[in-house]
Design a protein around this motif. Structure first.
Motif, PDB file in Angstrom:
ATOM      1  N   LEU A 187     104.908  28.709  19.426  1.00  0.00           N
ATOM      2  CA  LEU A 187     104.717  27.505  20.226  1.00  0.00           C
ATOM      3  C   LEU A 187     105.268  27.725  21.629  1.00  0.00           C
ATOM      4  O   LEU A 187     106.121  28.593  21.836  1.00  0.00           O
ATOM      5  CB  LEU A 187     105.428  26.317  19.577  1.00  0.00           C
ATOM      6  CG  LEU A 187     104.885  25.920  18.209  1.00  0.00           C
ATOM      7  CD1 LEU A 187     105.773  26.440  17.107  1.00  0.00           C
ATOM      8  CD2 LEU A 187     104.762  24.436  18.112  1.00  0.00           C
ATOM      9  N   SER A 188     104.804  26.904  22.580  1.00  0.00           N
ATOM     10  CA  SER A 188     105.253  26.980  23.968  1.00  0.00           C
ATOM     11  C   SER A 188     105.897  25.666  24.371  1.00  0.00           C
ATOM     12  O   SER A 188     105.460  24.600  23.954  1.00  0.00           O
ATOM     13  CB  SER A 188     104.069  27.249  24.899  1.00  0.00           C
ATOM     14  OG  SER A 188     103.482  28.481  24.605  1.00  0.00           O
ATOM     15  N   ALA A 189     106.916  25.766  25.220  1.00  0.00           N
ATOM     16  CA  ALA A 189     107.596  24.589  25.749  1.00  0.00           C
ATOM     17  C   ALA A 189     107.729  24.756  27.263  1.00  0.00           C
ATOM     18  O   ALA A 189     107.921  25.864  27.767  1.00  0.00           O
ATOM     19  CB  ALA A 189     108.972  24.437  25.124  1.00  0.00           C
ATOM     20  N   CYS A 201     103.011  18.114  19.573  1.00  0.00           N
ATOM     21  CA  CYS A 201     102.261  19.207  20.187  1.00  0.00           C
ATOM     22  C   CYS A 201     100.835  18.824  20.541  1.00  0.00           C
ATOM     23  O   CYS A 201     100.276  17.874  20.011  1.00  0.00           O
ATOM     24  CB  CYS A 201     102.201  20.395  19.226  1.00  0.00           C
ATOM     25  SG  CYS A 201     103.791  20.954  18.641  1.00  0.00           S
ATOM     26  N   GLU A 202     100.281  19.638  21.428  1.00  0.00           N
ATOM     27  CA  GLU A 202      98.868  19.578  21.779  1.00  0.00           C
ATOM     28  C   GLU A 202      98.308  20.992  21.701  1.00  0.00           C
ATOM     29  O   GLU A 202      99.013  21.963  21.995  1.00  0.00           O
ATOM     30  CB  GLU A 202      98.681  19.067  23.208  1.00  0.00           C
ATOM     31  CG  GLU A 202      99.126  17.656  23.427  1.00  0.00           C
ATOM     32  CD  GLU A 202      98.947  17.219  24.880  1.00  0.00           C
ATOM     33  OE1 GLU A 202      98.418  18.006  25.690  1.00  0.00           O
ATOM     34  OE2 GLU A 202      99.331  16.092  25.183  1.00  0.00           O
ATOM     35  N   LEU A 203      97.063  21.103  21.310  1.00  0.00           N
ATOM     36  CA  LEU A 203      96.386  22.393  21.311  1.00  0.00           C
ATOM     37  C   LEU A 203      95.702  22.582  22.657  1.00  0.00           C
ATOM     38  O   LEU A 203      95.044  21.671  23.167  1.00  0.00           O
ATOM     39  CB  LEU A 203      95.345  22.468  20.189  1.00  0.00           C
ATOM     40  CG  LEU A 203      95.879  22.356  18.772  1.00  0.00           C
ATOM     41  CD1 LEU A 203      94.712  22.362  17.789  1.00  0.00           C
ATOM     42  CD2 LEU A 203      96.835  23.489  18.454  1.00  0.00           C
ATOM     43  N   ARG A 204      95.853  23.764  23.232  1.00  0.00           N
ATOM     44  CA  ARG A 204      95.213  24.095  24.500  1.00  0.00           C
ATOM     45  C   ARG A 204      94.303  25.305  24.294  1.00  0.00           C
ATOM     46  O   ARG A 204      94.749  26.337  23.797  1.00  0.00           O
ATOM     47  CB  ARG A 204      96.251  24.464  25.557  1.00  0.00           C
ATOM     48  CG  ARG A 204      97.253  23.384  25.830  1.00  0.00           C
ATOM     49  CD  ARG A 204      96.765  22.504  26.927  1.00  0.00           C
ATOM     50  NE  ARG A 204      97.813  21.544  27.237  1.00  0.00           N
ATOM     51  CZ  ARG A 204      97.558  20.352  27.669  1.00  0.00           C
ATOM     52  NH1 ARG A 204      96.338  19.967  27.871  1.00  0.00           N
ATOM     53  NH2 ARG A 204      98.529  19.514  27.925  1.00  0.00           N
ATOM     54  N   GLY A 205      93.065  25.184  24.646  1.00  0.00           N
ATOM     55  CA  GLY A 205      92.125  26.290  24.565  1.00  0.00           C
ATOM     56  C   GLY A 205      91.858  26.846  25.949  1.00  0.00           C
ATOM     57  O   GLY A 205      91.652  26.091  26.897  1.00  0.00           O
ATOM     58  N   GLU A 206      91.898  28.174  26.079  1.00  0.00           N
ATOM     59  CA  GLU A 206      91.673  28.814  27.369  1.00  0.00           C
ATOM     60  C   GLU A 206      90.774  30.020  27.211  1.00  0.00           C
ATOM     61  O   GLU A 206      90.700  30.620  26.143  1.00  0.00           O
ATOM     62  CB  GLU A 206      92.999  29.249  27.989  1.00  0.00           C
ATOM     63  CG  GLU A 206      93.964  28.108  28.234  1.00  0.00           C
ATOM     64  CD  GLU A 206      95.268  28.580  28.823  1.00  0.00           C
ATOM     65  OE1 GLU A 206      95.240  29.420  29.736  1.00  0.00           O
ATOM     66  OE2 GLU A 206      96.311  28.114  28.354  1.00  0.00           O
ATOM     67  N   GLU A 207      90.123  30.375  28.299  1.00  0.00           N
ATOM     68  CA  GLU A 207      89.286  31.570  28.334  1.00  0.00           C
ATOM     69  C   GLU A 207      89.893  32.548  29.329  1.00  0.00           C
ATOM     70  O   GLU A 207      90.339  32.168  30.412  1.00  0.00           O
ATOM     71  CB  GLU A 207      87.861  31.196  28.772  1.00  0.00           C
ATOM     72  CG  GLU A 207      86.897  32.362  28.799  1.00  0.00           C
ATOM     73  CD  GLU A 207      86.860  33.084  30.126  1.00  0.00           C
ATOM     74  OE1 GLU A 207      86.602  34.291  30.134  1.00  0.00           O
ATOM     75  OE2 GLU A 207      87.120  32.439  31.165  1.00  0.00           O
ATOM     76  N   TYR A 208      89.972  33.820  28.942  1.00  0.00           N
ATOM     77  CA  TYR A 208      90.488  34.862  29.819  1.00  0.00           C
ATOM     78  C   TYR A 208      89.705  36.138  29.558  1.00  0.00           C
ATOM     79  O   TYR A 208      89.658  36.620  28.428  1.00  0.00           O
ATOM     80  CB  TYR A 208      91.993  35.078  29.576  1.00  0.00           C
ATOM     81  CG  TYR A 208      92.598  36.126  30.461  1.00  0.00           C
ATOM     82  CD1 TYR A 208      92.825  35.866  31.816  1.00  0.00           C
ATOM     83  CD2 TYR A 208      92.944  37.370  29.962  1.00  0.00           C
ATOM     84  CE1 TYR A 208      93.386  36.824  32.633  1.00  0.00           C
ATOM     85  CE2 TYR A 208      93.506  38.336  30.773  1.00  0.00           C
ATOM     86  CZ  TYR A 208      93.721  38.063  32.107  1.00  0.00           C
ATOM     87  OH  TYR A 208      94.275  39.012  32.932  1.00  0.00           O
ATOM     88  N   ASN A 209      89.071  36.659  30.576  1.00  0.00           N
ATOM     89  CA  ASN A 209      88.261  37.879  30.467  1.00  0.00           C
ATOM     90  C   ASN A 209      87.234  37.794  29.342  1.00  0.00           C
ATOM     91  O   ASN A 209      87.043  38.747  28.585  1.00  0.00           O
ATOM     92  CB  ASN A 209      89.143  39.116  30.279  1.00  0.00           C
ATOM     93  CG  ASN A 209      89.851  39.510  31.555  1.00  0.00           C
ATOM     94  OD1 ASN A 209      89.440  39.138  32.645  1.00  0.00           O
ATOM     95  ND2 ASN A 209      90.924  40.259  31.434  1.00  0.00           N
ATOM     96  N   GLY A 210      86.604  36.630  29.210  1.00  0.00           N
ATOM     97  CA  GLY A 210      85.550  36.471  28.225  1.00  0.00           C
ATOM     98  C   GLY A 210      86.016  36.214  26.805  1.00  0.00           C
ATOM     99  O   GLY A 210      85.198  36.114  25.895  1.00  0.00           O
TER     100      GLY A 210
END
Length: 93
Positions: free
Chosen positions: A45-47, A68-77
């Motif tokens: 987890l991140s804080a 918590c919250e879920l975060r979706g990210e894209e990096y280099n495809g």
């Protein structure tokens, strides 16, 4: 989303300064040992900000509740998911 479990580990706090606003920030990753559907999991987890300060009051092995919250990210495809905590507290059994 609420997650319950034991604080399993803490990484060192990271510090920086926003390139956009110039404000200082702090972040910390930690591990939560939790059991779901009869299986034990160790979740990374991140804080950020005030939540990092809340983590400083805890010890490894403490039973905690995380909001918590879920975060979706894209990096280099590729797609990545981060579990970001906005509040952490010790709970009693």
């Amino acid at each position: 989303m609420e997650l319950f479990g034991k604080l399993n580990g803490l990484e060192p706090v990271k510090f920086g300064r926003s390139q956009h606003t110039g404000k200082e920030w702090q972040a910390q990753r930690f591990e939560l040992r939790a059991t779901y559907n009869g299986k034990e999991n160790i979740l990374p987890l991140s804080a950020w900000g005030n939540t990092v300060e809340q983590l400083k009051a805890l010890q490894i092995g403490d039973l905690i509740k995380c909001y918590c919250e879920l975060r979706g990210e894209e990096y280099n495809g590729k797609r990545y998911v981060t579990i970001e905590c906005s509040f952490v507290e010790r709970v009693q059994i």
